[in-house]
Design an enzyme around this catalytic site. Structure first.
Site, PDB file in Angstrom:
ATOM      1  N   LYS A 141     -32.102  23.835  22.487  1.00  0.00           N
ATOM      2  CA  LYS A 141     -33.819  24.110  23.271  1.00  0.00           C
ATOM      3  C   LYS A 141     -34.065  23.059  22.860  1.00  0.00           C
ATOM      4  O   LYS A 141     -35.048  22.269  23.688  1.00  0.00           O
ATOM      5  CB  LYS A 141     -34.007  25.694  23.592  1.00  0.00           C
ATOM      6  N   ASP A 159     -35.526  28.294  27.834  1.00  0.00           N
ATOM      7  CA  ASP A 159     -36.777  29.250  27.948  1.00  0.00           C
ATOM      8  C   ASP A 159     -36.069  30.366  28.018  1.00  0.00           C
ATOM      9  O   ASP A 159     -35.668  30.220  29.240  1.00  0.00           O
ATOM     10  CB  ASP A 159     -37.900  28.638  27.528  1.00  0.00           C
TER      11      ASP A 159
END
Ligand code: SF4
Length: 245
Positions: A141, A159
């Site tokens: 991420k 997220d």
């Protein structure tokens, strides 16, 4: 009490094996509206260069952007390069970020990733996902956010907000963030992909909230197929300039 609606069935597009409850035309319309609402979406983590962005994103795990910004303003004023961060030392970094969750471990990682950048990349932030994820405290991420915000790549950093929206709306359902990332990359039209990550995050943060989605002010309410949707608005409303939050 709001009636609980059945979750819409997802459909597979044979060619690309994509699961989504929406037609291509609906997906195009969803992102067209996001593009009208927020023509130039920006990430909210403060940073002054790619290095401070890597640090800020790594610090943001299980913390809010506002909380991270509060701590990093002073930290980045003192150290905005790997060399300065190493010179500062782990103990001092810990002091700067002690208001952020998991700060002990994060301080350790900030120093370790700074040392690695100096030793292996000449003090520069590498530009590939494969290299970025070798840095301590940097996962997929974080790497995707850095590739997008620092180097202009069209990536999809999933997220908590994006994961929730993708599943809640049956837009790109998946059990893991990797699965959702893969689905979103496949369904988001290419011409919207660069900003899609921020559009989805901001939509989740300020409108399609975890506990109580604010459907009455949602620009995609008439298209949304979420079981939690509470009401719809006329499509014409989305042509009005919408506020950011
Ligand atoms: S209508 Fe409600 S549930 Fe659907 S995207 Fe908008 S805020 Fe989320």
């Amino acid at each position: 009490m709001t009636a609980v609606k059945a979750r819409p069935a997802t459909v597979s597009r044979a060619k690309t094996k994509v699961k989504t409850a929406y037609s291509q035309a609906e997906i195009e319309e969803i992102f067209r509206r996001f593009s009208i609402q927020r023509p130039e979406p920006k990430g909210e983590l403060e940073h002054v260069n790619p290095f401070t962005l890597v640090v800020a994103v790594a610090l943001s795990a299980q913390a809010t952007d506002a909380g991270v910004n509060k701590a990093t303003r002073a930290l980045f004023a003192a150290a905005d390069t790997p060399e300065k961060m190493v010179a500062l030392g782990e103990e001092t970094v810990r002091e700067y970020i002690k208001t952020i969750g998991l700060y002990r471990n994060k301080a350790k990682n900030v120093i370790a990733l700074s040392e690695k950048l100096i030793a292996e990349y000449g003090g520069e932030v590498p530009r590939t996902r494969e290299e970025l994820i070798t840095l301590p405290g940097v996962g997929r991420k974080t790497a995707n956010v850095v590739l997008s915000m620092a180097f202009g790549h069209a990536t999809m950093a999933v997220d908590t907000h994006i994961f929730r929206i993708a599943n809640r709306l049956c837009l790109a359902p998946g059990k893991t963030t990797d699965e959702v990332e893969d689905q979103l990359i496949r369904i988001v039209p290419d011409h919207y992909l660069y900003h899609a990550h921020h559009w989805l995050i901001l939509h989740g943060r300020y409108c399609c909230k975890a506990r109580k989605p604010e459907c009455q002010r949602c620009v995609i309410a008439d298209i949304c197929k979420a079981a939690e949707k509470t009401n719809e608005i006329p499509a014409a409303l989305v042509e009005l300039p919408a506020q950011i939050i």
